[in-house]
Design a protein around this motif. Structure first.
Motif, PDB file in Angstrom:
ATOM      1  N   UNK A 170       0.835  -1.217   0.000  1.00  0.00           N
ATOM      2  CA  UNK A 170       0.000   0.000   0.000  1.00  0.00           C
ATOM      3  C   UNK A 170       0.864   1.260   0.000  1.00  0.00           C
ATOM      4  N   UNK A 171       0.245   2.380  -0.326  1.00  0.00           N
ATOM      5  CA  UNK A 171       0.968   3.661  -0.406  1.00  0.00           C
ATOM      6  C   UNK A 171       1.664   4.009   0.910  1.00  0.00           C
ATOM      7  N   UNK A 172       1.025   3.717   2.032  1.00  0.00           N
ATOM      8  CA  UNK A 172       1.661   3.981   3.333  1.00  0.00           C
ATOM      9  C   UNK A 172       2.935   3.147   3.476  1.00  0.00           C
ATOM     10  N   UNK A 173       2.909   1.918   2.963  1.00  0.00           N
ATOM     11  CA  UNK A 173       4.090   1.060   2.988  1.00  0.00           C
ATOM     12  C   UNK A 173       5.194   1.608   2.101  1.00  0.00           C
ATOM     13  N   UNK A 174       4.813   2.167   0.965  1.00  0.00           N
ATOM     14  CA  UNK A 174       5.788   2.761   0.050  1.00  0.00           C
ATOM     15  C   UNK A 174       6.490   3.937   0.739  1.00  0.00           C
ATOM     16  N   UNK A 175       5.703   4.801   1.402  1.00  0.00           N
ATOM     17  CA  UNK A 175       6.297   5.939   2.125  1.00  0.00           C
ATOM     18  C   UNK A 175       7.219   5.450   3.248  1.00  0.00           C
ATOM     19  N   UNK A 176       6.754   4.427   3.956  1.00  0.00           N
ATOM     20  CA  UNK A 176       7.544   3.880   5.061  1.00  0.00           C
ATOM     21  C   UNK A 176       8.879   3.318   4.550  1.00  0.00           C
ATOM     22  N   UNK A 177       8.848   2.566   3.462  1.00  0.00           N
ATOM     23  CA  UNK A 177      10.091   1.977   2.946  1.00  0.00           C
ATOM     24  C   UNK A 177      11.068   3.050   2.471  1.00  0.00           C
ATOM     25  N   UNK A 178      10.546   4.159   1.945  1.00  0.00           N
ATOM     26  CA  UNK A 178      11.414   5.267   1.536  1.00  0.00           C
ATOM     27  C   UNK A 178      12.100   5.861   2.770  1.00  0.00           C
ATOM     28  N   UNK A 214       8.367  -1.694  12.250  1.00  0.00           N
ATOM     29  CA  UNK A 214       7.522  -2.087  11.118  1.00  0.00           C
ATOM     30  C   UNK A 214       6.298  -2.856  11.590  1.00  0.00           C
ATOM     31  N   UNK A 215       6.498  -3.799  12.500  1.00  0.00           N
ATOM     32  CA  UNK A 215       5.366  -4.587  12.991  1.00  0.00           C
ATOM     33  C   UNK A 215       4.419  -3.734  13.827  1.00  0.00           C
ATOM     34  N   UNK A 216       4.945  -2.788  14.566  1.00  0.00           N
ATOM     35  CA  UNK A 216       4.111  -1.860  15.336  1.00  0.00           C
ATOM     36  C   UNK A 216       3.282  -0.986  14.389  1.00  0.00           C
ATOM     37  N   UNK A 217       3.912  -0.470  13.344  1.00  0.00           N
ATOM     38  CA  UNK A 217       3.213   0.379  12.371  1.00  0.00           C
ATOM     39  C   UNK A 217       2.127  -0.423  11.647  1.00  0.00           C
ATOM     40  N   UNK A 218       2.434  -1.654  11.288  1.00  0.00           N
ATOM     41  CA  UNK A 218       1.449  -2.498  10.603  1.00  0.00           C
ATOM     42  C   UNK A 218       0.252  -2.792  11.496  1.00  0.00           C
ATOM     43  N   UNK A 219       0.498  -3.075  12.787  1.00  0.00           N
ATOM     44  CA  UNK A 219      -0.606  -3.328  13.713  1.00  0.00           C
ATOM     45  C   UNK A 219      -1.492  -2.108  13.857  1.00  0.00           C
ATOM     46  N   UNK A 220      -0.865  -0.942  13.960  1.00  0.00           N
ATOM     47  CA  UNK A 220      -1.647   0.302  14.081  1.00  0.00           C
ATOM     48  C   UNK A 220      -2.462   0.560  12.819  1.00  0.00           C
ATOM     49  N   UNK A 221      -1.899   0.248  11.676  1.00  0.00           N
ATOM     50  CA  UNK A 221      -2.595   0.494  10.397  1.00  0.00           C
ATOM     51  C   UNK A 221      -3.785  -0.435  10.208  1.00  0.00           C
ATOM     52  N   UNK A 222      -3.695  -1.659  10.746  1.00  0.00           N
ATOM     53  CA  UNK A 222      -4.798  -2.603  10.573  1.00  0.00           C
ATOM     54  C   UNK A 222      -5.850  -2.505  11.664  1.00  0.00           C
ATOM     55  N   UNK A 223      -5.577  -1.739  12.704  1.00  0.00           N
ATOM     56  CA  UNK A 223      -6.598  -1.627  13.788  1.00  0.00           C
ATOM     57  C   UNK A 223      -7.354  -0.335  13.732  1.00  0.00           C
TER      58      UNK A 223
END
Length: 185
Positions: A116-124, A176-185
């Motif tokens: 997702x776009x948020x993941x793209x920004x995060x990886x940058x 990364x795992x913290x950000x992913x959990x926040x994004x899915x909740x």
């Protein structure tokens, strides 16, 4: 889908030898002269360049070492190997920021092709953090090459820098795992 670069047993061996280079230098310096050890470092760089199909980049980093060895100090050339390794990683990571897809995004898409776009920004952002890390690590490696005794140089370049790399890798994994959990909740 993006494919991971091919790895061969020889590339893995050369990479392992590159990682072990500072400790090997400490152990081998009493038995071999610094010229031989510096040339081993240059040889590792060039073989890795051939195996990764980036000979031009590795050659560009190896040539200054060769010049230092031939016209100056072979021990300094030997000690600058970790500086050049960090420069190589910085060049690859920073260069990927100029393209359409940073290196961390490429790696993320191996596992998650529809990032997702948020993941793209995060990886940058993560790629920028690694660039900062390689810059700082390169500066410290250069300072130890120029001003530290061989034991301190080996301690930093053969132990501490790898621990810091591992800590950054683990820290990023946790974030990364913290950000992913926040994004899915």
């Amino acid at each position: 889908m993006i494919k991971s670069p091919p790895t061969s047993p020889l590339l893995m061996l050369v990479s392992l030898l590159g990682v072990l280079y500072p400790v090997a230098m400490l152990l081998l310096l009493p038995h071999l002269n610094s010229l031989a050890l510096a040339l081993i470092g240059v040889g590792l760089m060039l073989v890795r360049g051939v195996l990764t199909h980036r000979l031009w980049l590795h050659l560009g980093l190896a040539l200054p070492l060769v010049a230092i060895v031939l016209f100056g100090s072979s021990e300094l050339g030997m000690r600058l190997y970790p500086v050049m390794g960090n420069a190589l990683m910085l060049f690859i990571f920073a260069g990927s920021l100029r393209g359409p897809m940073p290196i961390i995004e490429r790696l993320a898409r191996l596992k998650e092709p529809d990032l997702p776009e948020a993941g793209v920004r995060y990886t940058r952002q993560v790629t920028r953090v690694w660039c900062a890390f390689f810059t700082i690590n390169m500066i410290i490696a250069a300072l130890t090459a120029l001003f530290a005794d061989i034991e301190l140089w080996t301690l930093y370049n053969g132990v501490i820098s790898y621990c810091l790399t591992g800590a950054l890798f683990a820290g990023e994994w946790l974030v990364r795992h913290h950000v992913r959990r926040r994004a899915t909740s």
